[in-house]
Design an enzyme around this catalytic site. Structure first.
Site, mmCIF file in Angstrom:
data_model
loop_
_atom_site.group_PDB
_atom_site.id
_atom_site.type_symbol
_atom_site.label_atom_id
_atom_site.label_comp_id
_atom_site.label_asym_id
_atom_site.label_seq_id
_atom_site.Cartn_x
_atom_site.Cartn_y
_atom_site.Cartn_z
ATOM 1 N N CYS A 3 -28.083 40.372 -82.181
ATOM 2 C CA CYS A 3 -29.166 39.601 -82.794
ATOM 3 C C CYS A 3 -29.668 40.362 -84.024
ATOM 4 C CB CYS A 3 -30.301 39.411 -81.781
ATOM 5 S SG CYS A 3 -31.828 38.801 -82.520
ATOM 6 N N CYS A 6 -33.254 41.632 -83.711
ATOM 7 C CA CYS A 6 -33.362 42.803 -82.833
ATOM 8 C C CYS A 6 -32.903 44.056 -83.589
ATOM 9 C CB CYS A 6 -32.532 42.610 -81.565
ATOM 10 S SG CYS A 6 -33.280 41.493 -80.363
ATOM 11 N N ASP A 29 -38.813 37.796 -96.181
ATOM 12 C CA ASP A 29 -37.598 36.998 -96.008
ATOM 13 C C ASP A 29 -36.603 37.335 -97.119
ATOM 14 O OD1 ASP A 29 -37.020 34.045 -94.409
ATOM 15 O OD2 ASP A 29 -35.757 34.556 -96.130
ATOM 16 N N HIS A 45 -37.010 40.330 -77.498
ATOM 17 C CA HIS A 45 -36.197 39.158 -77.850
ATOM 18 C C HIS A 45 -36.674 37.925 -77.086
ATOM 19 C CE1 HIS A 45 -32.679 37.077 -79.455
ATOM 20 N NE2 HIS A 45 -32.766 36.389 -78.323
ATOM 21 N N ASN A 85 -39.249 27.192 -86.960
ATOM 22 C CA ASN A 85 -38.202 26.217 -86.672
ATOM 23 C C ASN A 85 -37.641 26.512 -85.283
ATOM 24 O OD1 ASN A 85 -38.364 25.022 -89.279
ATOM 25 N ND2 ASN A 85 -37.229 26.772 -90.114
ATOM 26 N N GLY A 91 -33.404 23.324 -87.792
ATOM 27 C CA GLY A 91 -32.887 24.260 -88.794
ATOM 28 C C GLY A 91 -33.101 25.721 -88.445
ATOM 29 N N HIS A 96 -33.888 34.259 -82.756
ATOM 30 C CA HIS A 96 -34.911 35.209 -82.288
ATOM 31 C C HIS A 96 -36.209 34.660 -82.842
ATOM 32 C CE1 HIS A 96 -36.225 39.669 -81.658
ATOM 33 N NE2 HIS A 96 -37.306 39.021 -82.062
ATOM 34 N N HIS A 98 -39.323 33.531 -84.615
ATOM 35 C CA HIS A 98 -39.952 34.059 -85.841
ATOM 36 C C HIS A 98 -40.838 32.993 -86.442
ATOM 37 C CE1 HIS A 98 -36.033 32.295 -86.897
ATOM 38 N NE2 HIS A 98 -36.581 31.901 -88.046
ATOM 39 N N HIS A 100 -42.494 31.866 -90.077
ATOM 40 C CA HIS A 100 -42.486 32.018 -91.530
ATOM 41 C C HIS A 100 -43.937 31.925 -92.007
ATOM 42 C CE1 HIS A 100 -38.075 30.945 -92.087
ATOM 43 N NE2 HIS A 100 -38.293 30.401 -90.901
#
Ligand code: AMP
Length: 112
Positions: A3, A6, A29, A45, A85, A91, A96, A98, A100
């Site tokens: 991952c 990770c 990003d 995770h 997402n 998408g 993992h 997250h 944005h």
């Protein structure tokens, strides 16, 4: 587990970190979609929003505290957007969890 997030947590893959504590990491990003585009992730995770439950939801609450801290630090006083997402049709390209955190421009709704 293979991952990439990770590996960012462990330091195996480099990232431009903007925040870190015991349970979360935030980093820029790689392909920013706004002047400020930070990803905030749990260190443990969790695959996606679909896997949040009463045992792990504390870290999600903490992520939103961290989002407010980073937004203030980045001067996003006019507003910002937080998006997660979940799953292929939404998408989600990295499996993992997250969030944005995006700001520094005007956003359309529901996309863009
Ligand atoms: P999503 O498509 O919602 O799963 O978001 C995954 C995000 O991770 C995308 O915006 C990618 O640009 C970003 N990303 C992928 N690999 C990296 C990396 N090594 N460092 C920083 N951001 C990354």
């Amino acid at each position: 587990m293979d991952c990439i997030f990770c590996k960012i947590v462990s330091g195996e893959i480099p990232s431009a970190k903007v925040y870190e504590d015991d349970t979360v990491v935030a980093f820029n990003d790689l392909e920013p979609q706004a002047p400020v585009h930070v990803l905030i992730i749990p260190k443990t995770h969790i695959t996606s929003m679909a896997d949040i439950n009463e045992e792990n939801s504390g870290v999600v609450a903490h992520i939103f505290e961290v989002a407010a801290i980073i937004a203030k630090e980045k001067g996003l006083d006019d507003g910002f957007r937080v998006v997660s997402n979940c799953g292929d049709s939404a998408g989600q390209s990295v499996k993992h969890l997250h969030f944005h955190l995006m700001g520094g421009r005007t956003f359309g709704w529901p996309a863009g």
